[in-house]
Write an enzyme that holds these catalytic residues in place. Structure first.
Site, mmCIF file in Angstrom:
data_model
loop_
_atom_site.group_PDB
_atom_site.id
_atom_site.type_symbol
_atom_site.label_atom_id
_atom_site.label_comp_id
_atom_site.label_asym_id
_atom_site.label_seq_id
_atom_site.Cartn_x
_atom_site.Cartn_y
_atom_site.Cartn_z
ATOM 1 N N GLY A 1 0.833 -1.199 0.000
ATOM 2 C CA GLY A 1 0.000 0.000 0.000
ATOM 3 C C GLY A 1 0.867 1.247 0.000
ATOM 4 O O GLY A 1 1.997 1.217 0.497
ATOM 5 N N GLN B 1 3.080 9.892 1.176
ATOM 6 C CA GLN B 1 4.400 9.288 1.339
ATOM 7 C C GLN B 1 5.376 9.674 0.227
ATOM 8 O O GLN B 1 6.585 9.505 0.380
ATOM 9 C CB GLN B 1 4.273 7.756 1.394
ATOM 10 C CG GLN B 1 3.539 7.276 2.643
ATOM 11 C CD GLN B 1 3.372 5.769 2.615
ATOM 12 O OE1 GLN B 1 2.412 5.257 2.057
ATOM 13 N NE2 GLN B 1 4.336 5.059 3.182
ATOM 14 N N CYS C 1 5.645 -0.200 7.363
ATOM 15 C CA CYS C 1 5.311 0.941 6.512
ATOM 16 C C CYS C 1 6.539 1.300 5.686
ATOM 17 O O CYS C 1 7.654 1.310 6.209
ATOM 18 C CB CYS C 1 4.902 2.122 7.399
ATOM 19 S SG CYS C 1 4.523 3.615 6.477
ATOM 20 N N LEU C 2 6.321 1.604 4.414
ATOM 21 C CA LEU C 2 7.451 1.969 3.550
ATOM 22 C C LEU C 2 8.131 3.248 4.036
ATOM 23 O O LEU C 2 9.292 3.490 3.719
ATOM 24 C CB LEU C 2 6.985 2.144 2.099
ATOM 25 C CG LEU C 2 6.497 0.851 1.425
ATOM 26 C CD1 LEU C 2 5.967 1.155 0.033
ATOM 27 C CD2 LEU C 2 7.614 -0.188 1.360
ATOM 28 N N HIS D 1 -4.714 2.032 7.448
ATOM 29 C CA HIS D 1 -3.331 2.509 7.560
ATOM 30 C C HIS D 1 -3.062 3.616 6.531
ATOM 31 O O HIS D 1 -2.473 4.659 6.853
ATOM 32 C CB HIS D 1 -2.393 1.304 7.351
ATOM 33 C CG HIS D 1 -0.928 1.620 7.316
ATOM 34 N ND1 HIS D 1 -0.026 1.080 8.209
ATOM 35 C CD2 HIS D 1 -0.192 2.386 6.465
ATOM 36 C CE1 HIS D 1 1.193 1.529 7.914
ATOM 37 N NE2 HIS D 1 1.123 2.316 6.853
ATOM 38 N N GLU D 2 -3.520 3.401 5.298
ATOM 39 C CA GLU D 2 -3.246 4.383 4.234
ATOM 40 C C GLU D 2 -4.074 5.653 4.419
ATOM 41 O O GLU D 2 -3.580 6.749 4.151
ATOM 42 C CB GLU D 2 -3.498 3.774 2.850
ATOM 43 C CG GLU D 2 -2.697 2.507 2.534
ATOM 44 C CD GLU D 2 -1.199 2.645 2.735
ATOM 45 O OE1 GLU D 2 -0.670 3.767 2.677
ATOM 46 O OE2 GLU D 2 -0.554 1.606 2.978
ATOM 47 N N HIS E 1 -2.332 7.933 6.667
ATOM 48 C CA HIS E 1 -1.286 8.745 6.018
ATOM 49 C C HIS E 1 -1.872 10.030 5.442
ATOM 50 O O HIS E 1 -1.277 11.099 5.563
ATOM 51 C CB HIS E 1 -0.627 7.959 4.872
ATOM 52 C CG HIS E 1 0.447 7.013 5.306
ATOM 53 N ND1 HIS E 1 1.557 7.409 6.018
ATOM 54 C CD2 HIS E 1 0.609 5.679 5.091
ATOM 55 C CE1 HIS E 1 2.340 6.356 6.238
ATOM 56 N NE2 HIS E 1 1.790 5.296 5.694
HETATM 57 NI NI NI Z 1 2.504 3.319 5.590
#
Ligand code: NI
Length: 167
Positions: free
Chosen positions: A46, A51, A91-92, A133-134, A137
């Site tokens: 995701g 991000q 998370c990236l 989660h997204e 962000h």
């Molecule tokens: Ni994330």
């Protein structure tokens, strides 16, 4: 298409609250393609536009192991939250850190696709957690915000050190 650079916690730009998309033009479709490419290359399941330092409410998700089901959520809104589940999240934007977060187990979400077409869907388990989660962000939140202050401090120090070394 192009790979975009992913911001890393504790970068303050990750705290920006994203604005709704109002115009569904080619620039949005290019953004979605770039986000998908960046997510797959990472690799991740995701990615939110926040991000990659684009502050529009755009999310891409693909939880399949063979990259066969790209889901695009523009201006997503959770309409129903049921139950509780605890999953170990990563998370990236927080490389190398995984920890348990409690979220709703089942959700409904309303959103638009990259052409501005509205849709609604139900999701559970991993997909439900990923969507929550997204969306966080897009609201300037990162999963480590749910952890204890001590853990957050440790993670911040660890990643700052890593960024200095990565120069
Ligand atoms: Ni994330």
């Amino acid at each position: 298409m192009a790979l975009r650079e992913i911001l890393h916690y504790p970068d303050p730009r990750l705290r920006t609250v994203a604005k709704p998309v109002e115009v569904f033009d080619d620039s949005i479709r290019t953004l979605v393609k770039d986000m998908a490419e960046t997510m797959y290359a990472a690799p991740g399941i995701g990615l939110a536009a926040t991000q990659i330092d684009v502050h529009q409410r755009v999310i891409v998700i693909d939880i399949t192991p063979d990259k066969s089901d790209l889901k695009v959520f523009i201006n997503p809104q959770l309409t129903d939250l049921h139950g509780e589940t605890v999953m170990e999240e990563g998370c990236l934007s927080v490389p190398g850190v995984y920890d348990n977060v409690q979220r709703a187990e089942r959700i409904r979400v309303q959103a638009m696709d990259e052409n501005g077409k509205p849709f609604e869907m139900a999701a559970d388990d991993l997909l439900a957690v990923c969507i929550q989660h997204e969306i966080d962000h897009l609201d300037g939140k990162v999963f480590v915000d749910y952890l204890s202050p001590l853990k957050q401090q440790r993670i911040g120090k660890k990643l700052q050190k890593r960024q200095r070394v990565a120069l």
